[in-house]
Motif scaffolding. Structure first.
Motif, PDB file in Angstrom:
ATOM      1  N   GLN A  45      18.212 -60.200 -29.125  1.00  0.00           N
ATOM      2  CA  GLN A  45      18.680 -58.811 -29.160  1.00  0.00           C
ATOM      3  C   GLN A  45      17.574 -57.869 -29.626  1.00  0.00           C
ATOM      4  O   GLN A  45      17.403 -56.785 -29.080  1.00  0.00           O
ATOM      5  N   GLN A  46      16.830 -58.275 -30.642  1.00  0.00           N
ATOM      6  CA  GLN A  46      15.732 -57.445 -31.129  1.00  0.00           C
ATOM      7  C   GLN A  46      14.680 -57.253 -30.040  1.00  0.00           C
ATOM      8  O   GLN A  46      14.159 -56.153 -29.866  1.00  0.00           O
ATOM      9  N   LEU A  47      14.374 -58.315 -29.325  1.00  0.00           N
ATOM     10  CA  LEU A  47      13.362 -58.224 -28.274  1.00  0.00           C
ATOM     11  C   LEU A  47      13.840 -57.353 -27.120  1.00  0.00           C
ATOM     12  O   LEU A  47      13.062 -56.558 -26.570  1.00  0.00           O
ATOM     13  N   PHE A  48      15.105 -57.463 -26.748  1.00  0.00           N
ATOM     14  CA  PHE A  48      15.663 -56.564 -25.731  1.00  0.00           C
ATOM     15  C   PHE A  48      15.588 -55.116 -26.207  1.00  0.00           C
ATOM     16  O   PHE A  48      15.203 -54.221 -25.463  1.00  0.00           O
ATOM     17  N   ALA A  49      15.960 -54.884 -27.461  1.00  0.00           N
ATOM     18  CA  ALA A  49      15.939 -53.526 -28.012  1.00  0.00           C
ATOM     19  C   ALA A  49      14.520 -52.956 -28.036  1.00  0.00           C
ATOM     20  O   ALA A  49      14.334 -51.749 -27.922  1.00  0.00           O
ATOM     21  N   ALA A  50      13.531 -53.837 -28.153  1.00  0.00           N
ATOM     22  CA  ALA A  50      12.136 -53.406 -28.161  1.00  0.00           C
ATOM     23  C   ALA A  50      11.610 -53.133 -26.753  1.00  0.00           C
ATOM     24  O   ALA A  50      10.476 -52.703 -26.588  1.00  0.00           O
ATOM     25  N   GLY A  51      12.441 -53.395 -25.748  1.00  0.00           N
ATOM     26  CA  GLY A  51      12.059 -53.067 -24.379  1.00  0.00           C
ATOM     27  C   GLY A  51      11.567 -54.228 -23.542  1.00  0.00           C
ATOM     28  O   GLY A  51      11.112 -54.024 -22.413  1.00  0.00           O
ATOM     29  N   LEU A  52      11.662 -55.440 -24.051  1.00  0.00           N
ATOM     30  CA  LEU A  52      11.226 -56.589 -23.267  1.00  0.00           C
ATOM     31  C   LEU A  52      12.315 -56.995 -22.284  1.00  0.00           C
ATOM     32  O   LEU A  52      13.502 -56.844 -22.567  1.00  0.00           O
ATOM     33  N   SER A  53      11.897 -57.519 -21.158  1.00  0.00           N
ATOM     34  CA  SER A  53      12.842 -58.015 -20.158  1.00  0.00           C
ATOM     35  C   SER A  53      13.223 -59.455 -20.497  1.00  0.00           C
ATOM     36  O   SER A  53      12.572 -60.109 -21.313  1.00  0.00           O
TER      37      SER A  53
ATOM     38  N   GLU B  62      -0.206 -58.880 -28.109  1.00  0.00           N
ATOM     39  CA  GLU B  62      -0.899 -57.695 -28.613  1.00  0.00           C
ATOM     40  C   GLU B  62      -0.566 -56.466 -27.767  1.00  0.00           C
ATOM     41  O   GLU B  62      -0.361 -55.378 -28.307  1.00  0.00           O
ATOM     42  N   ARG B  63      -0.491 -56.643 -26.450  1.00  0.00           N
ATOM     43  CA  ARG B  63      -0.116 -55.523 -25.570  1.00  0.00           C
ATOM     44  C   ARG B  63       1.314 -55.070 -25.860  1.00  0.00           C
ATOM     45  O   ARG B  63       1.593 -53.870 -25.918  1.00  0.00           O
ATOM     46  N   GLU B  64       2.223 -56.029 -26.036  1.00  0.00           N
ATOM     47  CA  GLU B  64       3.614 -55.688 -26.338  1.00  0.00           C
ATOM     48  C   GLU B  64       3.704 -54.952 -27.667  1.00  0.00           C
ATOM     49  O   GLU B  64       4.437 -53.971 -27.801  1.00  0.00           O
ATOM     50  N   ARG B  65       2.950 -55.406 -28.642  1.00  0.00           N
ATOM     51  CA  ARG B  65       2.962 -54.746 -29.945  1.00  0.00           C
ATOM     52  C   ARG B  65       2.429 -53.322 -29.833  1.00  0.00           C
ATOM     53  O   ARG B  65       2.999 -52.383 -30.410  1.00  0.00           O
TER      54      ARG B  65
ATOM     55  N   ARG C  22       2.477 -51.431 -27.201  1.00  0.00           N
ATOM     56  CA  ARG C  22       3.486 -50.657 -26.484  1.00  0.00           C
ATOM     57  C   ARG C  22       4.606 -50.227 -27.434  1.00  0.00           C
ATOM     58  O   ARG C  22       5.062 -49.090 -27.413  1.00  0.00           O
ATOM     59  N   MET C  23       5.026 -51.155 -28.289  1.00  0.00           N
ATOM     60  CA  MET C  23       6.069 -50.834 -29.265  1.00  0.00           C
ATOM     61  C   MET C  23       5.589 -49.760 -30.238  1.00  0.00           C
ATOM     62  O   MET C  23       6.355 -48.856 -30.590  1.00  0.00           O
ATOM     63  N   GLU C  24       4.344 -49.865 -30.693  1.00  0.00           N
ATOM     64  CA  GLU C  24       3.798 -48.855 -31.606  1.00  0.00           C
ATOM     65  C   GLU C  24       3.817 -47.474 -30.947  1.00  0.00           C
ATOM     66  O   GLU C  24       4.172 -46.481 -31.583  1.00  0.00           O
ATOM     67  N   ASP C  25       3.426 -47.409 -29.673  1.00  0.00           N
ATOM     68  CA  ASP C  25       3.478 -46.140 -28.944  1.00  0.00           C
ATOM     69  C   ASP C  25       4.906 -45.611 -28.884  1.00  0.00           C
ATOM     70  O   ASP C  25       5.150 -44.423 -29.089  1.00  0.00           O
ATOM     71  N   GLN C  26       5.828 -46.500 -28.619  1.00  0.00           N
ATOM     72  CA  GLN C  26       7.239 -46.116 -28.543  1.00  0.00           C
ATOM     73  C   GLN C  26       7.730 -45.593 -29.901  1.00  0.00           C
ATOM     74  O   GLN C  26       8.445 -44.596 -29.966  1.00  0.00           O
ATOM     75  N   ILE C  27       7.329 -46.249 -30.962  1.00  0.00           N
ATOM     76  CA  ILE C  27       7.715 -45.815 -32.305  1.00  0.00           C
ATOM     77  C   ILE C  27       7.149 -44.428 -32.592  1.00  0.00           C
ATOM     78  O   ILE C  27       7.854 -43.558 -33.125  1.00  0.00           O
ATOM     79  N   GLU C  28       5.890 -44.195 -32.243  1.00  0.00           N
ATOM     80  CA  GLU C  28       5.284 -42.876 -32.450  1.00  0.00           C
ATOM     81  C   GLU C  28       6.031 -41.804 -31.672  1.00  0.00           C
ATOM     82  O   GLU C  28       6.276 -40.707 -32.191  1.00  0.00           O
ATOM     83  N   GLN C  29       6.407 -42.109 -30.436  1.00  0.00           N
ATOM     84  CA  GLN C  29       7.153 -41.142 -29.631  1.00  0.00           C
ATOM     85  C   GLN C  29       8.519 -40.862 -30.249  1.00  0.00           C
ATOM     86  O   GLN C  29       8.971 -39.711 -30.273  1.00  0.00           O
ATOM     87  N   LEU C  30       9.169 -41.885 -30.757  1.00  0.00           N
ATOM     88  CA  LEU C  30      10.462 -41.695 -31.413  1.00  0.00           C
ATOM     89  C   LEU C  30      10.318 -40.860 -32.691  1.00  0.00           C
ATOM     90  O   LEU C  30      11.154 -39.997 -32.966  1.00  0.00           O
ATOM     91  N   HIS C  31       9.270 -41.098 -33.444  1.00  0.00           N
ATOM     92  CA  HIS C  31       9.039 -40.307 -34.657  1.00  0.00           C
ATOM     93  C   HIS C  31       8.816 -38.839 -34.289  1.00  0.00           C
ATOM     94  O   HIS C  31       9.349 -37.940 -34.961  1.00  0.00           O
ATOM     95  N   ALA C  32       8.034 -38.586 -33.252  1.00  0.00           N
ATOM     96  CA  ALA C  32       7.778 -37.209 -32.823  1.00  0.00           C
ATOM     97  C   ALA C  32       9.073 -36.541 -32.373  1.00  0.00           C
ATOM     98  O   ALA C  32       9.334 -35.376 -32.709  1.00  0.00           O
ATOM     99  N   ALA C  33       9.889 -37.251 -31.625  1.00  0.00           N
ATOM    100  CA  ALA C  33      11.172 -36.696 -31.173  1.00  0.00           C
ATOM    101  C   ALA C  33      12.081 -36.423 -32.372  1.00  0.00           C
ATOM    102  O   ALA C  33      12.740 -35.378 -32.440  1.00  0.00           O
TER     103      ALA C  33
END
Length: 129
Positions: A57-65, A90-93, A95-106
């Protein structure tokens, strides 16, 4: 839990993880979760399945297929990875960091809108008199 076996039926696993029975069947069909079968053909799961489902569930929530998760689960469990898998992780991590930054900005923008709205409401509240 089935009496004396330490096994969980699918309904119990669903209840304990907050995941639907249908999703658990899907996880099994994708090779993400393994079930044993009773003599009557019912699915039963080891106690460890609870943690595995929560991880899925955590991995799905993080955007993994489901395909990504199927590839990652074995190395997460064993701790053994190839250089290619480390690069992928490392790429997935990243990507998640970018997603977290975007969520923080929003969230920060929403906070600004809320602060403005609260300020306007506080100053424009009509008084009775």
């Amino acid at each position: 839990m089935q009496e004396g076996t330490g096994m969980l039926r699918i309904g119990e696993l669903a209840r304990r993880t907050g995941v639907s029975v249908r999703s658990l069947r899907y996880y099994e069909s994708r090779g993400l979760l393994a079930a044993e079968r009773t003599g009557g053909g019912q699915r039963s799961y080891q106690e460890e399945a609870v943690d595995r489902v929560l991880l899925i569930q955590q991995l799905f929530a993080a955007g993994l297929s489901s395909g990504d998760i199927a590839e990652l689960l074995p190395c997460m469990r064993s701790g053994r990875t190839t250089a290619a898998m480390v690069e992928r992780l490392e790429r997935e991590r990243a990507r998640m960091e970018d997603q977290i930054e975007q969520l923080h900005a929003a969230r920060d923008r929403l906070d600004g809108v809320l602060a403005d709205a609260r300020s306007r409401n506080a100053t424009s509240t009509p008084t009775r008199g």
